[in-house]
Design a protein around this motif. Structure first.
Motif, PDB file in Angstrom:
ATOM      1  N   ALA A  33       0.794  -1.228   0.000  1.00 11.75           N
ATOM      2  CA  ALA A  33       0.000   0.000   0.000  1.00 11.75           C
ATOM      3  C   ALA A  33       0.826   1.278   0.000  1.00 11.75           C
ATOM      4  O   ALA A  33       0.271   2.357  -0.157  1.00 11.75           O
ATOM      5  N   ASN A  34       2.134   1.185   0.190  1.00 17.99           N
ATOM      6  CA  ASN A  34       2.883   2.418   0.429  1.00 17.99           C
ATOM      7  C   ASN A  34       3.295   3.158  -0.825  1.00 17.99           C
ATOM      8  O   ASN A  34       3.703   4.312  -0.748  1.00 17.99           O
ATOM      9  N   ARG A  35       3.176   2.510  -1.981  1.00 23.48           N
ATOM     10  CA  ARG A  35       3.535   3.242  -3.214  1.00 23.48           C
ATOM     11  C   ARG A  35       2.885   2.569  -4.416  1.00 23.48           C
ATOM     12  O   ARG A  35       2.250   1.513  -4.286  1.00 23.48           O
ATOM     13  N   GLY A  36       3.063   3.195  -5.575  1.00 21.42           N
ATOM     14  CA  GLY A  36       2.575   2.606  -6.823  1.00 21.42           C
ATOM     15  C   GLY A  36       1.068   2.400  -6.835  1.00 21.42           C
ATOM     16  O   GLY A  36       0.297   3.204  -6.305  1.00 21.42           O
ATOM     17  N   ILE A  37       0.671   1.299  -7.442  1.00 24.91           N
ATOM     18  CA  ILE A  37      -0.750   1.008  -7.632  1.00 24.91           C
ATOM     19  C   ILE A  37      -1.454   0.820  -6.287  1.00 24.91           C
ATOM     20  O   ILE A  37      -2.590   1.254  -6.104  1.00 24.91           O
ATOM     21  N   GLY A  38      -0.761   0.184  -5.325  1.00 22.10           N
ATOM     22  CA  GLY A  38      -1.384  -0.049  -4.022  1.00 22.10           C
ATOM     23  C   GLY A  38      -1.724   1.246  -3.319  1.00 22.10           C
ATOM     24  O   GLY A  38      -2.817   1.403  -2.756  1.00 22.10           O
TER      25      GLY A  38
HETATM   26  N1  LIG Z   1       2.774  -1.168 -12.952  1.00 18.60           N
HETATM   27  C1  LIG Z   1       2.387  -1.996 -13.935  1.00 18.60           C
HETATM   28  O1  LIG Z   1       2.355  -1.649 -15.117  1.00 18.60           O
HETATM   29  C2  LIG Z   1       1.932  -3.410 -13.594  1.00 18.60           C
HETATM   30  C3  LIG Z   1       1.511  -4.252 -14.620  1.00 18.60           C
HETATM   31  C4  LIG Z   1       1.097  -5.547 -14.315  1.00 18.60           C
HETATM   32  C5  LIG Z   1       1.082  -5.964 -13.000  1.00 18.60           C
HETATM   33  N2  LIG Z   1       1.492  -5.142 -12.013  1.00 18.60           N
HETATM   34  C6  LIG Z   1       1.482  -5.633 -10.653  1.00 18.60           C
HETATM   35  O2  LIG Z   1       0.811  -4.736  -9.793  1.00 18.60           O
HETATM   36  C7  LIG Z   1       1.449  -4.756  -8.516  1.00 18.60           C
HETATM   37  C8  LIG Z   1       1.878  -3.351  -8.123  1.00 18.60           C
HETATM   38  O3  LIG Z   1       2.634  -2.783  -9.155  1.00 18.60           O
HETATM   39  P1  LIG Z   1       3.334  -1.368  -8.971  1.00 18.60           P
HETATM   40  O4  LIG Z   1       3.682  -0.895 -10.320  1.00 18.60           O
HETATM   41  O5  LIG Z   1       2.509  -0.507  -8.085  1.00 18.60           O
HETATM   42  O6  LIG Z   1       4.680  -1.837  -8.238  1.00 18.60           O
HETATM   43  P2  LIG Z   1       5.690  -1.028  -7.292  1.00 18.60           P
HETATM   44  O7  LIG Z   1       5.555   0.440  -7.486  1.00 18.60           O
HETATM   45  O8  LIG Z   1       7.005  -1.686  -7.497  1.00 18.60           O
HETATM   46  O9  LIG Z   1       5.155  -1.366  -5.832  1.00 18.60           O
HETATM   47  C9  LIG Z   1       5.212  -2.679  -5.370  1.00 18.60           C
HETATM   48  C10 LIG Z   1       4.623  -2.686  -3.976  1.00 18.60           C
HETATM   49  O10 LIG Z   1       4.669  -4.033  -3.505  1.00 18.60           O
HETATM   50  C11 LIG Z   1       5.319  -4.022  -2.247  1.00 18.60           C
HETATM   51  N3  LIG Z   1       5.987  -5.299  -2.032  1.00 18.60           N
HETATM   52  C12 LIG Z   1       6.846  -5.954  -2.852  1.00 18.60           C
HETATM   53  N4  LIG Z   1       7.266  -7.095  -2.287  1.00 18.60           N
HETATM   54  C13 LIG Z   1       6.646  -7.139  -1.071  1.00 18.60           C
HETATM   55  C14 LIG Z   1       6.677  -8.061  -0.006  1.00 18.60           C
HETATM   56  N5  LIG Z   1       7.414  -9.191  -0.062  1.00 18.60           N
HETATM   57  N6  LIG Z   1       5.932  -7.814   1.097  1.00 18.60           N
HETATM   58  C15 LIG Z   1       5.163  -6.706   1.179  1.00 18.60           C
HETATM   59  N7  LIG Z   1       5.104  -5.788   0.210  1.00 18.60           N
HETATM   60  C16 LIG Z   1       5.843  -6.002  -0.897  1.00 18.60           C
HETATM   61  C17 LIG Z   1       6.293  -2.865  -2.299  1.00 18.60           C
HETATM   62  O11 LIG Z   1       6.650  -2.510  -0.986  1.00 18.60           O
HETATM   63  P3  LIG Z   1       8.031  -1.719  -0.657  1.00 18.60           P
HETATM   64  O12 LIG Z   1       7.773  -0.285  -0.957  1.00 18.60           O
HETATM   65  O13 LIG Z   1       8.240  -2.015   0.791  1.00 18.60           O
HETATM   66  O14 LIG Z   1       9.112  -2.296  -1.542  1.00 18.60           O
HETATM   67  C18 LIG Z   1       5.423  -1.824  -3.012  1.00 18.60           C
HETATM   68  O15 LIG Z   1       4.532  -1.209  -2.106  1.00 18.60           O
HETATM   69  C19 LIG Z   1       2.632  -5.716  -8.612  1.00 18.60           C
HETATM   70  O16 LIG Z   1       2.214  -6.984  -8.114  1.00 18.60           O
HETATM   71  C20 LIG Z   1       2.888  -5.783 -10.100  1.00 18.60           C
HETATM   72  O17 LIG Z   1       3.436  -7.038 -10.485  1.00 18.60           O
HETATM   73  C21 LIG Z   1       1.929  -3.882 -12.280  1.00 18.60           C
END
Ligand SMILES: NC(=O)c1ccc[n+]([C@@H]2O[C@H](COP(=O)([O-])OP(=O)(O)OC[C@H]3O[C@@H](n4cnc5c(N)ncnc54)[C@H](OP(=O)(O)O)[C@@H]3O)[C@@H](O)[C@H]2O)c1
Length: 93
Positions: free
Chosen positions: A9-14
């Motif tokens: 939840a702390n960054r990105g899509i979450g």
């Molecule tokens: N962005 C895209 O275009 C896209 C496309 C397809 C699928 N997705 C999926 O959507 C999800 C979010 O994407 P995003 O772009 O928002 O990614 P992101 O910005 O890299 O953020 C990933 C998030 O997951 C957390 N995380 C990773 N490993 C973890 C763990 N072991 N325990 C708890 N938290 C963990 C990270 O926490 P920290 O901050 O602590 O590292 C961060 O909050 C991912 O599963 C990704 O595979 C994204």
């Protein structure tokens, strides 16, 4: 109105899920390893120090949320991998 639990939840899509759900008046439980200032400022319930790959961490979260009803789980935490549908590794997912 519903209660949503969002991982990663702390960054990105979450984070964006949390922000928009909060703005919509939903109840949000934001789960993360470490909360950034922006997440803390949202005014949602933040549950820190949860690594979703750790059974101990998940048990801790379960205990913290004991008897709390969750309507929607958005299990968003993770990492993006570029693979084709034919190459999906379900254990990895
Ligand atoms: N962005 C895209 O275009 C896209 C496309 C397809 C699928 N997705 C999926 O959507 C999800 C979010 O994407 P995003 O772009 O928002 O990614 P992101 O910005 O890299 O953020 C990933 C998030 O997951 C957390 N995380 C990773 N490993 C973890 C763990 N072991 N325990 C708890 N938290 C963990 C990270 O926490 P920290 O901050 O602590 O590292 C961060 O909050 C991912 O599963 C990704 O595979 C994204």
């Amino acid at each position: 109105m519903a209660t949503y639990l969002v991982t990663g939840a702390n960054r990105g899509i979450g984070y964006e899920f949390c922000r928009q759900l909060q703005a919509h008046g939903e109840t949000v439980i934001a789960v993360c390893r470490t909360a950034d200032d922006a997440l803390k400022a949202l005014g949602v319930q933040v549950e820190e120090s949860i690594d979703i790959t750790s059974d101990d961490s998940l048990a801790d979260l379960r205990d913290r949320l004991a008897n709390r009803a969750i309507d929607v789980l958005i299990n968003n935490a993770g990492i993006a991998k570029r693979v084709t549908l034919e190459d999906l590794n379900f254990d990895s997912i």
